[in-house]
Design a protein around this motif. Sequence first.
Motif, short mmCIF file in Angstrom:
data_model
loop_
_atom_site.label_atom_id
_atom_site.label_comp_id
_atom_site.label_asym_id
_atom_site.label_seq_id
_atom_site.Cartn_x
_atom_site.Cartn_y
_atom_site.Cartn_z
N LYS A 18 0.84 -1.20 0.00
CA LYS A 18 0.00 0.00 0.00
C LYS A 18 0.87 1.26 0.00
CE LYS A 18 -3.96 -2.02 2.42
NZ LYS A 18 -4.84 -1.95 3.62
N GLY A 19 2.04 1.14 0.60
CA GLY A 19 2.96 2.27 0.64
C GLY A 19 4.34 1.80 1.02
N TRP A 20 5.34 2.67 0.78
CA TRP A 20 6.71 2.33 1.12
C TRP A 20 7.54 3.61 1.15
CZ3 TRP A 20 4.34 1.47 -3.49
CH2 TRP A 20 4.85 2.12 -4.60
N ILE A 21 8.75 3.50 1.69
CA ILE A 21 9.68 4.62 1.72
C ILE A 21 10.78 4.37 0.69
CG2 ILE A 21 11.27 6.00 3.10
CD1 ILE A 21 8.43 6.23 4.09
N ASP A 22 10.95 5.32 -0.20
CA ASP A 22 12.07 5.26 -1.14
C ASP A 22 13.24 5.93 -0.44
OD1 ASP A 22 13.96 5.69 -3.14
OD2 ASP A 22 12.44 5.96 -4.70
N MET A 23 14.15 5.12 0.10
CA MET A 23 15.24 5.64 0.91
C MET A 23 16.22 6.46 0.07
SD MET A 23 14.50 4.67 3.98
CE MET A 23 15.99 4.87 4.95
N GLN A 24 16.41 6.10 -1.19
CA GLN A 24 17.35 6.83 -2.04
C GLN A 24 16.79 8.21 -2.43
OE1 GLN A 24 18.28 4.24 -5.35
NE2 GLN A 24 20.01 3.33 -4.25
N ALA A 25 15.49 8.24 -2.75
CA ALA A 25 14.88 9.51 -3.18
C ALA A 25 14.36 10.32 -2.00
CB ALA A 25 13.73 9.23 -4.15
N ALA A 26 14.36 9.71 -0.79
CA ALA A 26 13.82 10.36 0.41
C ALA A 26 12.38 10.78 0.18
CB ALA A 26 14.68 11.56 0.81
N GLU A 27 11.56 9.81 -0.25
CA GLU A 27 10.14 10.05 -0.50
C GLU A 27 9.31 8.93 0.11
OE1 GLU A 27 9.60 10.30 -4.69
OE2 GLU A 27 10.25 12.39 -4.83
#
Length: 321
Positions: free
Chosen positions: A166-175
């Motif tokens: 349903k959702g996640w954190i893009d650690m590289q893009a900080a989003e």
Amino acid sequence: MTADDSALVEKYLEFVRVEKRLAARTVELYSLDLGRLSEQATRAGVALRDVRNHHIRRWVAQMHSAGRSGRGIALILSGWRGFYAWLGREGLVSSNPVQDVRSPKAPKPLPKALAVDDAVQFADFESDDNAWLEARDAAIVELLYGSGLRVGELVGLDVVAGKDAKGWIDMQAAEAHVLGKGSKRRSVPVGATAMQALQRWLELRGPSGTATAAPVDAAGSHAASALFIGRNGTRLTAQSVWQRLKRRSQLAGLNVPVHPHMLRHSFASHVLQSSGDLRGVQELLGHANITTTQVYTRLDFQHLAKAYDAAHPRAKLKRQP
């Protein structure tokens, strides 16, 4: 009240008591409402059966100007409306004078937001919990306050992106990529402090399984893929987040119990105070309508008004007549 009006009221109250079998307290409230109606009709010099729509509207305006709440007026109108509906069924009036009359809209309460200093104090607080719990809760606070996520969006986050996520954190893009209301997806930036908190949490969280190999929890989602989990390894619930934030705010010495939506309100209010970009705040919050976001302009004005009252040398001078 004339004898005829009194008889009508008593007959109606008997009807709701016997035929409709309403509770004694409800009948008592109806009696009070009809007492108010009779008083107004007497002052206007009209019988209850001769009350017209313009009478009702005038009396509603008088109650409103006297300070009665919109909800209180709505309850009174409901009692009056039922009385005239009964008179109509009895063939005693040709129309219901209350039928299209609505109570004044109650002002929407302002969302509760923390002052900037309180929000920073809350976010910087470190509890005496073990390192695992403290890292998790700190990351939760930073995401709620730093990105304005809803609690449902927060607990729905997975560690990594996936077809079922349903959702996640893009650690590289900080989003943060979240699934909001109406199944609408949006991306919001994650600040540097929140990224550090997330990195710390991921280091202590423990290994995560894949969506195909992970056990399924009570909510029907794969527990091992969840970003935020409880001590039993299952996906953290919204209720648990509420409880943890309330406890944390007490330990941090705040005067009010903090809940997830208060941090979302604080995020919106503080970004708007700094930027003045209402459209930008709308996008960050995922509001479909700009009017939903405009409530934060009222919070911003309150902030400015308090600053003015506290700082301006002539703010507290009384106006001369």
